[in-house]
Design an enzyme around this catalytic site. Structure first.
Site, PDB file in Angstrom:
ATOM      1  N   GLY A 208      21.661 -13.699 -84.542  1.00  0.00           N
ATOM      2  CA  GLY A 208      21.204 -12.486 -85.235  1.00  0.00           C
ATOM      3  C   GLY A 208      20.139 -11.771 -84.444  1.00  0.00           C
ATOM      4  CG  ASN A 209      19.548  -7.852 -84.650  1.00  0.00           C
ATOM      5  OD1 ASN A 209      18.860  -7.248 -85.460  1.00  0.00           O
ATOM      6  ND2 ASN A 209      20.869  -7.700 -84.587  1.00  0.00           N
ATOM      7  NE  ARG A 210      11.231 -10.178 -84.320  1.00  0.00           N
ATOM      8  CZ  ARG A 210      10.120  -9.784 -83.722  1.00  0.00           C
ATOM      9  NH1 ARG A 210      10.049  -9.804 -82.416  1.00  0.00           N
ATOM     10  NH2 ARG A 210       9.094  -9.344 -84.424  1.00  0.00           N
TER      11      ARG A 210
END
Ligand code: CTP
Length: 403
Positions: A208-210
């Site tokens: 995932g990412n932030r």
């Protein structure tokens, strides 16, 4: 300073009781509110309640206080008219210019921004008659916010719930803040992606990412206040639905692409604010991946995800469709941004520098908007809604030059 004058129209739906909360919020935040219920609305909440909460007399008919010409004066003097709940019948009357009571007369005489917050059963909302009435009102410049999805009167659930009064209040606040101007995105369909995609490895793990999704949500809220029909495609944000937007939930980049391509067919503008994973695991393990003693972990093989922004830019549904991308960069911000704008083929690219206090999870942002025609618009550090409004200003200017 004089208090802003708001007319709260209430039509005859069970959600009328929620308008009391909206009324309270408006009066407590310094607005002078005149409530104009319909006769049917009084079946749900009586005149005494509206009168006590607003501090003004309440009438449904044009025949009271005739010497004051209320059927003209109330609308003429308003800075904002908000109808909550707006029933299917009220939307039909407003769309056709009928004027058989004080509220419908007020709607015809008002020259200020008008907000409708519809509430009805799903079948009534989806009926082509209602949908055409809503489209007519939007085309004429009214802000019609999409109903929420959830529990309706009785046991049914579906689309048609009155949005949370706090959210309607926020829409009113934003519309009033824009002043006596016509909503410049009225009649436009805007599609916004927000959040960050997740690419599953197994049933419990993902890449995932932030991205928090806050910038995309700010774009959705401000577009609603500027009169647009908003489709918000959100990936894993966990944020509450913004009032007035149609929300589609996705998890992965492939699902996001599918949802975006479906929504853009009649969109006037597409804003890709979501952080899309460029790669996904080549294989998905149906069962949880287990570690094995004395064995190195197997490498994760990745495959490319489709580039949604590039695809939408290349295959526009109409030649006038405007496409906006976002880019978060850590270095050579402007040079990388220019290269990305060209590579993606979009009209505008909002470039952020990733850093402390900025971008991920924060309420503020700072950016430069690069335009395909060479323009470069710096947006100083400030709330994400400020950046969102700058994006809409630029989009709106492009619509005007197309006209
Ligand atoms: N984007 C997209 N599909 C992808 C990747 C990105 O639609 N597979 C969109 C994002 O929504 C954003 C823009 O493209 O609007 C830029 O995203 P970014 O990740 O910065 O672009 P990349 O092409 O991944 O560039 P980089 O080489 O910097 O990773």
């Amino acid at each position: 300073m004089e208090k802003p004058k708001v007319v709260l129209g209430v039509s005859g739906g069970i959600a009328a009781y929620k308008a009391c909360e909206l009324l309270r919020r408006l009066t407590e935040s310094g607005h002078d509110v005149r409530v104009v219920p319909t006769g049917s609305a009084l079946q749900f909440v009586g005149a005494a309640t509206w009168s006590a909460l607003s501090g003004h007399p309440v009438s449904t008919e044009v025949w009271n206080d005739v010497h004051e010409v209320p059927h003209v004066r109330i609308g003429q003097g308003a800075d904002l008219v908000v109808v909550a709940p707006a029933t299917a019948d009220m939307l039909a009357k407003a769309a056709h210019g009928l004027a058989d009571d004080l509220l419908t007369n007020t709607l015809l005489t008002a020259r200020c921004p008008v907000v409708f917050a519809p509430a009805m059963h799903t079948e009534m909302w989806e009926h082509p008659a209602t949908q055409e009435n809503v489209a007519t009102l939007r085309r004429r410049g009214a802000v019609v916010i999409e109903p929420a999805v959830g529990r309706l009167t009785g046991v049914d659930t579906g689309k048609g719930r009155l949005p949370d009064p706090g959210e309607i209040f926020e829409v009113c606040r934003r519309v009033l803040a824009r002043g006596p101007v016509a909503p410049d995105l009225a009649g436009r369909h805007v599609v916004i992606s927000a959040g960050g995609t997740r690419e599953p490895l197994d049933p419990v793990r993902y890449l995932g990412n932030r991205s928090s999704g806050k910038q995309g949500y700010a774009l959705a809220r401000t577009a609603v206040a500027r009169g647009a029909r908003v489709t918000l495609i959100e990936a894993n944000t966990g944020l509450p639905d913004p009032s007035g937007a149609d929300v589609v939930r996705v998890v992965t980049a492939v699902q996001l692409r599918e949802a975006v391509l479906k929504a853009v067919s009649d969109a006037d503008v597409v804003v890709m604010a979501a952080a899309v994973a460029d790669f996904r695991p080549a294989e998905y393990a149906e069962g949880k991946i287990k570690k094995k003693d004395n064995q190195e972990p197997a490498p994760i093989v990745l495959v490319r995800n489709p580039d949604i922004l590039a695809e939408v830019s290349a295959e526009r549904a109409t030649p006038d469709q405007i496409v906006v991308g976002f880019a978060a960069e850590t270095d050579n911000v402007l040079a990388n941004g220019r290269e990305k704008l060209l590579r993606k083929g979009c009209d505008l690219l909002v470039v952020n520098e990733v850093g402390e206090r900025k971008t991920f999870g924060s309420e503020e942002n700072e950016a430069v908007v690069l335009a395909a025609d060479g323009g470069e618009i710096p947006v100083p550090y400030g709330p994400k809604e400020g950046l969102a409004d700058t994006v809409w200003d630029l989009v709106s200017a492009r619509f005007s030059s197309q006209a």
